[in-house]
Scaffold this motif. Structure first.
Motif, PDB file in Angstrom:
ATOM      1  N   UNK A 106       0.749  -1.147   0.000  1.00  0.00           N
ATOM      2  CA  UNK A 106      -0.140   0.100   0.199  1.00  0.00           C
ATOM      3  C   UNK A 106       0.893   1.377  -0.124  1.00  0.00           C
ATOM      4  N   UNK A 107       1.963   1.368   0.803  1.00  0.00           N
ATOM      5  CA  UNK A 107       2.662   2.806   0.592  1.00  0.00           C
ATOM      6  C   UNK A 107       3.192   2.963  -0.541  1.00  0.00           C
ATOM      7  N   UNK A 108       3.697   2.052  -1.344  1.00  0.00           N
ATOM      8  CA  UNK A 108       4.127   2.183  -2.853  1.00  0.00           C
ATOM      9  C   UNK A 108       3.255   2.760  -3.576  1.00  0.00           C
ATOM     10  N   UNK A 109       1.970   1.958  -3.532  1.00  0.00           N
ATOM     11  CA  UNK A 109       0.817   2.251  -4.448  1.00  0.00           C
ATOM     12  C   UNK A 109       0.414   3.694  -4.137  1.00  0.00           C
ATOM     13  N   UNK A 110       0.214   4.132  -2.821  1.00  0.00           N
ATOM     14  CA  UNK A 110      -0.133   5.370  -2.612  1.00  0.00           C
ATOM     15  C   UNK A 110       0.795   6.555  -3.163  1.00  0.00           C
ATOM     16  N   UNK A 111       1.756   6.238  -3.011  1.00  0.00           N
ATOM     17  CA  UNK A 111       2.893   7.251  -3.710  1.00  0.00           C
ATOM     18  C   UNK A 111       2.867   7.613  -4.993  1.00  0.00           C
ATOM     19  N   UNK A 112       2.833   6.084  -5.569  1.00  0.00           N
ATOM     20  CA  UNK A 112       2.669   6.308  -7.198  1.00  0.00           C
ATOM     21  C   UNK A 112       1.467   7.117  -7.633  1.00  0.00           C
ATOM     22  N   UNK A 113       0.412   6.752  -6.933  1.00  0.00           N
ATOM     23  CA  UNK A 113      -0.830   7.351  -7.210  1.00  0.00           C
ATOM     24  C   UNK A 113      -1.020   8.583  -7.012  1.00  0.00           C
ATOM     25  N   UNK A 114      -0.248   9.232  -6.030  1.00  0.00           N
ATOM     26  CA  UNK A 114      -0.073  10.715  -5.674  1.00  0.00           C
ATOM     27  C   UNK A 114       0.821  11.296  -6.654  1.00  0.00           C
ATOM     28  N   UNK A 115       1.859  10.688  -7.513  1.00  0.00           N
ATOM     29  CA  UNK A 115       2.400  11.109  -8.415  1.00  0.00           C
ATOM     30  C   UNK A 115       1.722  11.412  -9.617  1.00  0.00           C
ATOM     31  N   UNK A 116       0.927  10.481 -10.076  1.00  0.00           N
ATOM     32  CA  UNK A 116      -0.215  10.489 -10.859  1.00  0.00           C
ATOM     33  C   UNK A 116      -1.022  11.544 -11.166  1.00  0.00           C
ATOM     34  N   UNK A 117      -1.756  11.620  -9.954  1.00  0.00           N
ATOM     35  CA  UNK A 117      -2.968  12.533  -9.635  1.00  0.00           C
ATOM     36  C   UNK A 117      -2.423  14.019  -9.610  1.00  0.00           C
ATOM     37  N   UNK A 148      -8.928  -4.120  -8.762  1.00  0.00           N
ATOM     38  CA  UNK A 148      -9.938  -3.400  -9.064  1.00  0.00           C
ATOM     39  C   UNK A 148     -10.288  -2.078  -7.934  1.00  0.00           C
ATOM     40  N   UNK A 149     -10.438  -2.559  -6.514  1.00  0.00           N
ATOM     41  CA  UNK A 149     -10.636  -1.464  -5.644  1.00  0.00           C
ATOM     42  C   UNK A 149      -9.675  -0.860  -5.575  1.00  0.00           C
ATOM     43  N   UNK A 150      -8.201  -1.183  -5.893  1.00  0.00           N
ATOM     44  CA  UNK A 150      -7.149  -0.156  -5.994  1.00  0.00           C
ATOM     45  C   UNK A 150      -7.325   0.904  -6.941  1.00  0.00           C
TER      46      UNK A 150
END
Length: 204
Positions: A104-115, A141-143
């Motif tokens: 989750x931490x890595x997912x969150x940071x990659x998503x933040x960079x995207x948004x 899917x939920x991610x």
């Protein structure tokens, strides 16, 4: 041999005396105590160690800390502000996008960079941005739903509008576009999922 480093991490300058062979991942975890950044494959293949350097996703297991001096490093501990979860953290918790929470931490940071670079990403753009972050627990899917919901809220200033229904698993804009039926269970709350703590108080 050790080297004296000054790193800017989550907005704070941190001085650290670290062995020159250590990676940024090891310095963050072992010398600075920021254990939200996870050891995974240590080969740059799983994305569990993702942090942001000057706003861009970087694999900390392949990065030397000396390369990051004078640059802004953001870890998962730096997402929440003023005691409030980042919209991505909130959406992940509400939609049950974290199970064991390790990725989750890595997912969150990659998503933040995207948004932050693209406030209105398409579903395919979200998939592409998270392609380097592997999860063995969910079907993704939920991610994807959580990233889309967070993006929607961030465009509204970080908060849901009064007319927005309370988020439920499978009930994000992306899920509705995919034709997934709404579920009848009660809305998920922050902390309901087993991995939700990884977004606020990551395990070592």
């Amino acid at each position: 041999m050790k080297a004296q480093l000054t790193l800017t991490v989550n907005g704070e300058e941190r001085d650290v005396l670290a062995a020159v062979h250590k990676t940024l991942l090891e310095v963050l975890r072992e010398d600075l105590g920021l254990t939200g950044t996870k050891h995974g494959c240590e080969l740059g293949e799983c994305g569990a160690c993702t942090v942001l350097v000057d706003g861009e996703p970087v694999l900390s297991c392949l990065t030397l800390p000396i390369e990051c001096q004078g640059r802004e490093i953001t870890t998962v501990e730096g997402l929440a502000e003023g005691g409030r979860l980042h919209p991505l953290q909130q959406a992940f918790a509400e939609l049950g996008a974290a199970q064991c929470g390790y990725c989750t931490p890595g997912m969150l940071l990659s998503a933040r960079a995207l948004i932050e670079g693209n406030p209105t990403p398409t579903r395919d753009e979200v998939r592409e941005a998270l392609a380097g972050n592997l999860c063995r627990c969910t079907g993704y899917s939920k991610i994807l739903d959580a990233v889309e919901l967070a993006g929607l809220r961030m465009r509204r200033g970080g908060q849901p509008e009064r007319s927005e229904p309370q988020a439920r698993a499978g009930d994000s804009p992306g899920a509705r576009r995919a034709g997934q039926p709404e579920r009848s269970e009660p809305p998920a709350r922050a902390g309901d999922s087993p991995g939700a703590r990884a977004m606020v108080e990551p395990r070592a």
